[in-house]
Design a protein around this motif. Structure first.
Motif: not given
Length: 326
Positions: A93-99, A227-242
């Motif tokens: 889940e974490a890998v798929l949340a990145g990039a 794994y849960r990730k909060v970001r400023e847009r739905a995809s292709y963004a770095f986390a503001v918190g995870s």
């Protein structure tokens, strides 16, 4: 981009020797971070040692029932691997949340761990930055810092580590396999990154010429993970918190618990205080909130990133409550 030399390494020993003989050398894996920094003028290597041809691109089970992930395993392959999806779903889940999918097809496991911060002052050579130029100052402290660190920072640097993968590995008690001129060794992920202190340019505890050869995961433990990730847009963004977490509940009480936080410090933040707070206690939202509050008591937010404290508190509670409900 300045001129640089390029060579392909044929084995780990020769790769390590090449970099040890040249302080200006860098290992080249996927290049998704290094090449960008070269274009910006932040990284200026004299020599690139291409390690993509080394036999470090497999995921295998070890004798103890853990998992050995080669440093050259691509992020997409890691996320899709059956053993990872079945035994360590949090990691997938974490890998798929990145990039993006395109970047995950190129980026490597080893490179992901040592990617540099995305702080705008670090990536702009016209600005001072203690991480890039020690002693020049940290303009982010008073400048643009809405996505910067709230834990473990110092007056010398408030940047955050951008990896999603590393956060999950921290929660899984991973060990990083490295090799330098002294030979191969294992380093617990907790000990792999240096505290910021007054030398934020020194990010790792291993030697400058050390090559990551793999990551070792211990055998999976009982419990649910996510794994849960909060970001400023739905995809292709770095986390503001995870949050990466594993939780085992028996008769309404918490047994095994692992919690790691991302985008809040210069490295993946293992939430040991929160773990101790909930272990053995009731698996309730109130208990989870008290644990989150205890962990975040050490937070020292800046002028524009205080929102991360309630964000991370709510995120920890939400993830643990969901896992307990499963």
């Amino acid at each position: 981009m300045r001129e640089f030399a390029y060579t392909r390494a044929h084995d780990v020993d020769s790769a390590v020797a090449l970099v040890a003989d040249n302080p200006g050398a860098r290992y080249l894996g996927g290049g998704t971070n290094l090449v960008d920094l070269m274009k910006l003028g932040v990284e200026r290597p004299d020599l690139l040692v291409d390690v993509t041809g080394l036999p470090l691109d497999e995921v295998t089970e070890d004798e103890a029932g853990g998992l050995l992930i080669g440093a050259q395993v691509r992020n997409s392959d890691l996320a899709a691997h059956p053993l990872v999806r079945h035994r360590y779903p949090m990691l997938s889940e974490a890998v798929l949340a990145g990039a993006s999918g395109q970047l995950r097809n190129v980026a490597t496991t080893g490179g992901n761990l040592v990617q540099r911060t995305r702080c705008g002052y670090f990536t702009d050579p016209s600005k001072p930055c203690n991480k890039r130029l020690p002693g020049s100052g940290c303009p982010a402290v008073e400048g643009l810092h809405h996505n910067h660190a709230i834990l473990g920072a110092s007056d010398h640097c408030v940047a955050t580590h951008p990896s999603d993968l590393a956060v999950a590995l921290a929660a899984l008690d991973a060990r990083v396999l490295v090799q330098d001129l002294a030979g191969p060794r294992e380093v617990p992920l907790d000990d792999f990154y240096r505290p910021v202190g007054d030398r934020p340019d020194r990010e790792l505890t291993v030697s400058d010429g050390a090559l990551i050869t793999g990551v070792l995961l211990p055998p999976p433990v009982a419990g649910r993970s996510g794994y849960r990730k909060v970001r400023e847009r739905a995809s292709y963004a770095f986390a503001v918190g995870s949050v990466a977490a594993l939780l085992a509940v028996d008769a309404g009480r918490v047994g095994e618990v692992r919690i790691a936080l991302g985008a809040v410090a210069s490295h993946p933040w293992r939430a040991r205080v929160a773990e101790r707070s909930v272990h053995g206690g009731p698996a309730t939202p109130a208990a989870f909130e008290a644990a989150a509050e205890a962990e975040l008591d050490a937070a020292r937010p800046l002028r524009d990133n205080a929102y991360k404290v309630p964000l991370m508190r709510n995120l920890i509670v939400a993830v643990l409550t969901e896992l307990a409900g499963r």
